[in-house]
Design a protein around this motif. Structure first.
Motif, short mmCIF file in Angstrom:
data_model
loop_
_atom_site.label_atom_id
_atom_site.label_comp_id
_atom_site.label_asym_id
_atom_site.label_seq_id
_atom_site.Cartn_x
_atom_site.Cartn_y
_atom_site.Cartn_z
N THR A 28 1.41 -11.76 11.20
CA THR A 28 1.25 -10.34 10.91
C THR A 28 2.45 -9.59 11.47
OG1 THR A 28 -0.12 -10.26 12.91
CG2 THR A 28 -1.27 -10.17 10.82
N THR A 53 -0.64 -8.44 20.56
CA THR A 53 0.57 -8.44 19.74
C THR A 53 1.68 -9.25 20.40
OG1 THR A 53 0.01 -6.28 18.81
CG2 THR A 53 2.30 -6.98 18.63
N ILE A 90 -6.79 -3.53 6.51
CA ILE A 90 -5.72 -3.42 5.51
C ILE A 90 -4.54 -4.30 5.90
CG2 ILE A 90 -4.06 -1.86 4.42
CD1 ILE A 90 -6.10 0.40 4.85
N GLY A 91 -4.09 -4.16 7.13
CA GLY A 91 -2.88 -4.86 7.57
C GLY A 91 -3.01 -6.36 7.60
N ASN A 96 1.64 -4.81 14.81
CA ASN A 96 0.20 -4.83 15.08
C ASN A 96 -0.60 -4.42 13.85
OD1 ASN A 96 0.89 -2.08 15.09
ND2 ASN A 96 -0.89 -1.58 16.35
N HIS A 97 -0.16 -4.83 12.69
CA HIS A 97 -0.88 -4.53 11.45
C HIS A 97 -2.08 -5.47 11.36
CE1 HIS A 97 3.11 -2.85 9.61
NE2 HIS A 97 2.66 -2.14 10.63
N ASN A 98 -3.13 -5.10 12.12
CA ASN A 98 -4.20 -6.06 12.40
C ASN A 98 -5.58 -5.63 11.93
OD1 ASN A 98 -4.89 -4.04 14.24
ND2 ASN A 98 -4.02 -5.14 16.00
N ASN A 99 -5.65 -4.55 11.12
CA ASN A 99 -6.96 -4.06 10.70
C ASN A 99 -7.33 -4.58 9.32
OD1 ASN A 99 -5.39 -2.55 8.96
ND2 ASN A 99 -5.81 -0.59 9.93
N THR A 119 0.83 -1.20 0.00
CA THR A 119 0.00 0.00 0.00
C THR A 119 0.86 1.25 0.00
OG1 THR A 119 -0.13 -0.15 2.42
CG2 THR A 119 -1.96 -1.10 1.16
N ARG A 145 -3.33 -7.93 4.08
CA ARG A 145 -2.03 -7.79 3.43
C ARG A 145 -1.05 -8.82 3.97
NH1 ARG A 145 0.30 -2.01 4.13
NH2 ARG A 145 0.78 -2.85 6.19
N ALA A 146 -1.10 -9.10 5.28
CA ALA A 146 -0.21 -10.11 5.87
C ALA A 146 -0.50 -11.49 5.29
CB ALA A 146 -0.38 -10.13 7.39
#
Length: 477
Positions: free
Chosen positions: A134, A115, A142-143, A137-140, A31, A146-147
């Protein structure tokens, strides 16, 4: 990820192409145009400050194989998938890729510690097989997708964190993740401003409604609302406890422990010893955690690994070698003071846990709490900050420094509970330097020089407490 351009188009309900580029394989998702390269799919996300569509040409210029956009981009030479909502489309692609994996997928959620638990569990599972997780904490919405899409696809385990702040968030994440094991660590006040009237526990337990076929849940029994909501989903759920409640998995904190050989010297004081009961098997372990919060983390990680077939010796080995992610109870010695960095974020549950752990670690040494406001609590904010003051007073810190709003609420709680020690509200690093000097003038530095002292930095992200921590560490260099 390994999806051809045409496979991605079909997943999104778009026409397939006969052009040679349609057979190109997409191997990653970005992104940020600066991270684009050959084989990447660049997803245009429109944010508050920048619009990803403005950077699509840059991404393609760096080799991106395709672009996901919400409007036509006629100047782009690579294939462009035009969809109404790029974030939802990203989730659709991730769900498609999840269908192709042979990995056992773990979803981790909770109000506090998710996390840290995700990282520790992934480190243990990596001893048993190839593991993806992941990042941070790219946990939404988007994140987390993407993970998933940035995995190779041949892993044995995926450990993915699911974070929510608004109603419906867990439904979006659960439909994509469909975990084989859903771990719900805890539930307390956090993001209450956006989660509505159904309560945090209800929203966290929603993950259990999206289990894969044959999937199981793993939930902490020590939060009655959470246990009730978990049972109400009808999922196959196992429970763990650190308070002696009836559960399949249990843990007890036995006190401080000597760190294992090779452990980071700066984390030497953070190790604790725990006794675990894993469905009838007793296991003593050491891990870089202390206190009740440590017991909860340790038993959650050990129980999840056990349910995934990892043997007891590997679990013990992985826990002893686990290391904490940045800004989560990280420790560094600065002069006479042991500084505990837990500045990443804060809510009432995580604040209580970290304060208790830091005070226990300080023991008879001076303990200073440098705290920031807990945000996104909505109508509960004033009451939660007052309650924080009352709990904080019971720990009897040598001094308290506060940054951000709700200082009056915290002060009211401290007064009600009888705290009479130093209280120093600050606005920035310069204010903090002055406040620290005033505290030291009261004899605190002399006490720290004699036996050492402990300073905990913790607050919600917007407080930027790391700037205060840097001011203190620079002072002692």
């Amino acid at each position: 990820m390994r999806l051809t351009v045409n496979e991605a188009a079909a997943c999104l309900g778009l026409p397939q192409s006969a052009e040679p580029a349609a057979n190109a394989v997409l191997t990653s998702v970005v992104t940020d145009s600066r991270a684009a390269g050959p084989g990447s799919l660049f997803v245009c996300v429109s944010g508050c400050r920048v619009d990803g569509h403005d950077f699509a040409a840059v991404a393609v210029g760096q080799g991106a194989g395709a672009v996901l956009a919400s409007c036509p981009l006629p100047h782009i030479t690579a294939p462009v998938f035009v969809v109404p909502d790029t974030v939802k489309a990203l989730g659709c692609l991730a769900a498609q890729w999840r269908n192709r994996t042979r990995a056992r997928v773990v979803g981790v959620t909770g109000t506090a510690g998710k996390t840290t638990v995700k990282e520790a569990l992934a480190q243990i599972l990596s001893l048993a097989g190839k593991t993806a997780r992941t990042a941070m904490n790219h946990n939404n919405q988007i994140g987390m997708p993407r993970a998933l899409l940035n995995t190779d696809g041949d892993e044995d385990f995926w450990v993915m964190e699911a974070g929510i702040s608004q109603e419906g968030d867990m439904d979006d994440l659960g439909q994509v993740l469909r975990p084989d094991l859903a771990l719900v660590l805890n539930a307390g006040a956090g993001h209450t401003e956006g989660l509505g009237e159904k309560g945090v526990a209800w929203h966290k337990a929603r993950l259990l409604s999206y289990l894969a076929k044959g999937g199981k849940g793993l939930v902490c029994a020590d939060y009655p609302d959470l246990a009730r909501e978990a049972k109400a989903t009808g999922a196959d759920v196992r429970f763990f406890s650190v308070t002696g409640r009836e559960a399949d998995f249990q843990a007890v904190y036995l006190g401080a422990a000597t760190p294992p050989e090779g452990a980071d010297a700066s984390a030497a004081e953070s190790y604790g010893k725990f006794q675990l009961w894993l469905e009838g098997t007793t296991l003593d372990v050491i891990a870089p955690f202390r206190g009740e919060y440590g017991a909860e983390n340790v038993v959650a990680v050990a129980a999840a690994a056990h349910m995934l077939g990892v043997d007891a010796s590997t679990i013990a080995q992985g826990l002893a070698a686990a290391h904490m992610p940045a800004q989560r109870f990280n420790q560094v010695q600065s002069g006479s003071w042991l500084i505990i960095d837990d500045t990443y974020n804060a809510n009432p549950l995580s604040m209580r846990r970290m304060l208790e752990a830091a005070a226990e670690q300080a023991g008879t040494r001076p303990f200073v709490a440098v705290l920031g406001a807990m945000l996104e609590l909505g109508a509960q904010a004033a009451a939660e900050h007052e309650a924080l003051g009352q709990r904080l007073a019971k720990l009897n810190p040598a001094a308290i420094v506060w940054k951000g709003p709700h200082a009056g609420d915290v002060r009211a709680g401290l007064t009600q509970a009888g705290y009479t020690g130093p209280w120093q509200p600050v606005d920035d690093a310069e204010d903090f330097k002055k406040a620290w000097h005033a505290v030291q003038e009261n004899g605190l530095e002399a006490k720290a020089r004699a036996n050492g002292g402990v300073v905990l930095f913790k607050g919600s992200r917007s407080n930027k407490l790391e700037t205060l921590m840097t001011a203190l560490t620079d002072r002692h260099e």
